[in-house]
Scaffold this active site. Structure first.
Site, PDB file in Angstrom:
ATOM      1  N   CYS A   2       0.574  -1.150  -0.009  1.00 57.69           N
ATOM      2  CA  CYS A   2       0.270  -0.087   0.403  1.00 57.69           C
ATOM      3  C   CYS A   2       1.342   1.123   0.234  1.00 57.69           C
ATOM      4  CB  CYS A   2      -0.830  -0.190   1.032  1.00 57.69           C
ATOM      5  SG  CYS A   2      -1.529  -1.320   1.471  1.00 57.69           S
ATOM      6  N   ARG A  27       5.218  -0.452  -6.114  1.00 55.98           N
ATOM      7  CA  ARG A  27       4.988  -1.051  -5.147  1.00 55.98           C
ATOM      8  C   ARG A  27       4.069  -1.467  -5.667  1.00 55.98           C
ATOM      9  NH1 ARG A  27       6.127   2.744  -0.219  1.00 55.98           N
ATOM     10  NH2 ARG A  27       4.711   1.396   1.103  1.00 55.98           N
ATOM     11  N   TRP A  74      -2.932  -2.686  -1.474  1.00 56.12           N
ATOM     12  CA  TRP A  74      -2.491  -3.778  -2.286  1.00 56.12           C
ATOM     13  C   TRP A  74      -3.097  -4.825  -1.084  1.00 56.12           C
ATOM     14  CZ3 TRP A  74       0.898  -8.131   0.345  1.00 56.12           C
ATOM     15  CH2 TRP A  74       1.285  -8.984  -1.099  1.00 56.12           C
ATOM     16  N   ASN A  98      -1.133   1.270   5.527  1.00 52.46           N
ATOM     17  CA  ASN A  98      -0.241   0.707   5.424  1.00 52.46           C
ATOM     18  C   ASN A  98       0.127  -0.405   6.377  1.00 52.46           C
ATOM     19  OD1 ASN A  98       1.403  -0.731   3.969  1.00 52.46           O
ATOM     20  ND2 ASN A  98       2.617   0.759   3.431  1.00 52.46           N
ATOM     21  N   GLY A  99       0.242  -1.968   5.943  1.00 53.75           N
ATOM     22  CA  GLY A  99       0.584  -2.948   6.587  1.00 53.75           C
ATOM     23  C   GLY A  99      -0.675  -3.248   7.530  1.00 53.75           C
ATOM     24  N   GLU A 480      16.639 -18.115  -9.172  1.00 52.13           N
ATOM     25  CA  GLU A 480      16.562 -16.780  -9.965  1.00 52.13           C
ATOM     26  C   GLU A 480      15.241 -16.219 -11.223  1.00 52.13           C
ATOM     27  OE1 GLU A 480      16.609 -13.749  -8.757  1.00 52.13           O
ATOM     28  OE2 GLU A 480      16.769 -12.273 -10.217  1.00 52.13           O
ATOM     29  N   LYS A 484      11.828 -15.164 -11.422  1.00 49.88           N
ATOM     30  CA  LYS A 484      11.594 -13.814 -12.732  1.00 49.88           C
ATOM     31  C   LYS A 484      11.438 -14.328 -13.346  1.00 49.88           C
ATOM     32  CE  LYS A 484      13.302 -11.716 -11.393  1.00 49.88           C
ATOM     33  NZ  LYS A 484      14.151 -10.732 -10.274  1.00 49.88           N
ATOM     34  N   GLU A 487       7.685 -14.896 -11.275  1.00 50.24           N
ATOM     35  CA  GLU A 487       6.605 -13.602 -11.299  1.00 50.24           C
ATOM     36  C   GLU A 487       6.189 -11.893 -12.487  1.00 50.24           C
ATOM     37  OE1 GLU A 487      10.827 -10.832 -10.066  1.00 50.24           O
ATOM     38  OE2 GLU A 487       9.078 -11.083  -9.031  1.00 50.24           O
ATOM     39  N   HIS A 503      17.073 -37.083  -7.828  1.00 54.78           N
ATOM     40  CA  HIS A 503      16.600 -36.811  -6.529  1.00 54.78           C
ATOM     41  C   HIS A 503      15.263 -36.382  -7.037  1.00 54.78           C
ATOM     42  CE1 HIS A 503      20.542 -38.167  -5.165  1.00 54.78           C
ATOM     43  NE2 HIS A 503      20.640 -36.577  -5.410  1.00 54.78           N
ATOM     44  N   LYS A 603       5.612  -3.989  -5.033  1.00 56.72           N
ATOM     45  CA  LYS A 603       8.079  -3.534  -4.744  1.00 56.72           C
ATOM     46  C   LYS A 603       7.981  -4.118  -3.828  1.00 56.72           C
ATOM     47  CE  LYS A 603      11.246  -2.759  -7.307  1.00 56.72           C
ATOM     48  NZ  LYS A 603      12.059  -4.171  -8.041  1.00 56.72           N
TER      49      LYS A 603
END
Ligand code: M6R
Length: 608
Positions: A2, A27, A74, A98-99, A480, A484, A487, A503, A603
């Protein structure tokens, strides 16, 4: 996460609030809203989805008033609907948050028992309901704010308007950051200084436990107990950053192509290009005096740390304990004050990483942070700050921050090796020479591989699953690559250590499964090629990312071979990051996803 903005202005604020919200779009958010106070009356507009929808509503039904608060949400508690969008209004009180309010359910039950009716599924509404009840009980706005803060627990940044307080915004911080901007006859509030950069670069940061009253002429700040406190004013650098895509289609693309330049800045800070030495500033932690290093971070920053572990152990012979911050903070790790702790974060605000940092501080460790946002909470709470100099990273998918984190960790590991006597002066010079040539090689690679990346990505965009494999530092890079891709393209992807293939994941291999093998011609090359044989024998389609030596040495048939220049093992992770970033980027573009703001992601993750 947020985003919050607020203005106590001397002219109309609603358009300016939306302009400031645009700077917080990076964000991540899924709804937005703005509220103003005009002649003693609170009014608001809210909308699902992008800010454009809010702007459309405001154009149809403008909001007057010279004081207001606004929010990008968010979703955490409750769907991203207009009803759940902030600001929340209850009985003459408007709140943006926010939070997470951790004890919201307990407070909600109590308020409902007292007759309150809740209209949203959010945790935030309890703040508005509680403030309204305290007002009804006769408390003035400041007293109500202080009583509310004493009651709620969790991580929050809050901004509040009261309809009988026509000239002030009340704000509070416990966790997510809040910046206060000082203007001429106006005051501003924002989740970061970037949001406030069109208005002012004269910034005061609240610290945890602070609450504040902003009026046109200034700000009063109080601690948790209500004592007036003063916090320093500083000139923010945020205004210098152009939040602009330039000639690129997306911020992510721009940020990928910025890497040669920003890595030069990062290196310039840590290495002496003339002497080919690591600068003494990199030794802000006494690496010679410690027996081990604890590291922690989240997401891509964690994967940078995992590569850093290989370097600290190899070059400095320093044992490294590393874990994702959400596990690290709860593991009851036996930590010795003879260790140091190193945290890695682009934003410097990630809740789990910040909590791990505080955990290590309590254990008495020296704290270092490799961070992009130099004005962030982590930077402020560290003994040693190692800036990565990447400039603002707007795309939710981290690219340039990752390679700059790697460059800084490489310099720190070499510096630690010198301090501990495990790297000689000649070895230091040779290693630094490799770092110094990295920006030039990156620029060459970015130019050379672009067409290949587009055509490969077109094929990948038709796949359902992708597997990434690597050994040594190419193993975290495989993780990574998978992170990437998933997402931003929403294609399912997994990264594995190539030696782990047999395995378990080998069961997935068939002619539909692309396997991206990251294999520079290093000490692990032959072993990785053996694993590739295992994939080929089962009909898997191999995308082989290697270097000139590796391409010459391997005779295996592949779906595609991407050939990069042969470079020293130290800088290979940074060079090999480029194709994995471009594969994710172009695949997402072919899939038509929202590349810079992928669904469900934020973000800066300021909640647990
Ligand atoms: O701001 P931080 O570096 O602490 O953020 C950590 C992660 O949330 C972040 O790296 C995330 O994994 C990225 N979206 C990955 O591209």
């Amino acid at each position: 996460m947020c985003g919050i903005v607020g203005i106590v202005g001397n002219s109309a604020v609603s358009q300016r609030l939306v302009e400031a919200l645009k700077r917080l779009e990076y964000r991540g958010y899924d709804s937005s809203g703005v509220a103003t106070l005009n002649e003693g009356r609170l009014d608001r507009r809210r909308a699902e989805g992008k800010l454009f929808n809010l702007e459309t509503k405001l154009a149809a039904l403008p909001l007057g008033g010279t004081i207001g608060i606004a929010h990008t949400r968010w979703a955490t508690h409750g769907a991203p609907t207009e009803i759940n969008a902030h600001p929340h209004f209850v009985g003459g009180v408007a709140v943006v948050h926010n939070g997470i309010i951790e004890n919201f359910s307990e407070i909600k039950d109590e308020l409902i028992a007292g007759g309150a009716t809740f209209v949203t599924q959010t945790d935030t509404e309890v703040v508005a309901q509680l403030l309204a009840r305290l007002r009804r009980e006769g408390l003035a706005p400041r007293a109500a704010m202080q009583a509310m803060l004493a009651r709620v627990t969790g991580a929050y940044a809050l901004a509040v308007l009261f309809d009988d307080l026509p000239d002030a915004i009340l704000a509070a911080r416990s966790g997510p950051p809040l910046a206060i901007g000082h203007g001429r006859g106006e005051m501003f509030l924002g989740s970061d200084a970037i949001a406030l950069s069109p208005f002012t670069n004269d910034i005061t940061y609240l610290i945890d436990g602070d609450w504040a009253v902003l009026s046109q002429t200034g700000v009063e700040i109080f601690d948790r107990a209500g004592n007036p406190v003063s916090r320093p004013r500083q000139v923010s650098q945020a205004a210098a950053y152009l939040v602009d895509k330039g000639n690129h289609r997306h911020f992510m693309e721009k940020e990928i192509y910025e890497q040669p330049e920003v890595i030069s800045h990062a290196l310039g800070h840590y290495v002496d290009f003339i002497e080919n030495r690591v600068r003494p500033s990199a030794a802000a932690i006494d690496f010679a005096a410690i027996s081990s290093l604890a590291m922690s971070a989240c997401g891509t920053a964690y994967l940078a740390g995992l590569i850093g572990k290989y370097w600290f152990e190899r070059y400095a012979r320093l044992p490294v304990e590393i874990d994702v911050a959400s596990e690290f903070r709860y593991r009851d790790i036996p930590l010795s004050p003879a260790s140091a702790a190193l945290f890695i974060s682009q934003s410097g605000e990630t809740a789990d990483t910040l909590a791990s940092l505080r955990y290590c501080r309590e254990a008495g460790l020296t704290i270092g942070t490799v961070v992009n946002a130099r004005e962030s909470s982590m930077a402020r709470e560290s003994d040693a700050v190692f800036p990565i100099m990447a400039g603002p990273e707007i795309g939710v998918a981290s690219t340039k921050a990752f390679t700059c984190q790697l460059a800084v960790l490489a310099a720190l590991a070499i510096g630690a090796g010198r301090a501990r006597g495990t790297v000689s002066a000649e070895e230091e010079q040779a290693l630094v020479r490799h770092l110094v040539e990295m920006p030039r090689i990156m620029a060459r690679v970015l130019n050379a591989i672009q067409p290949d990346m587009e055509s490969l990505s077109r094929e990948l965009s038709r796949c359902r699953d992708v597997l990434y494999l690597g050994r040594g530092t190419a193993y975290p890079l495989a993780l990574e690559g998978a992170l990437k891709l998933k997402e931003i393209s929403y294609i399912h992807a997994e990264g594995y250590a190539a030696g782990e293939l047999k395995h378990g994941p080998i069961a997935l291999i068939d002619e539909n499964m692309p396997v991206i093998v990251i294999a520079p011609h290093d000490r692990f090359f032959d072993k990785t090629v053996s694993n590739m044989q295992e994939v080929a024998a089962r009909g898997g389609r191999i995308v082989f990312i290697t270097d000139e030596k590796g391409a010459a040495a391997s005779k295996l048939a592949t779906m595609r071979t991407i050939v990069l220049p042969t470079v020293d093992e130290l800088i290979a992770p940074m060079i090999f990051s480029l194709p994995i970033q471009l594969i994710a980027y172009h695949t997402a573009v072919f899939m038509g996803t929202d590349v810079d703001q992928p669904r469900n992601l934020a973000k800066s993750v300021t909640v647990e």
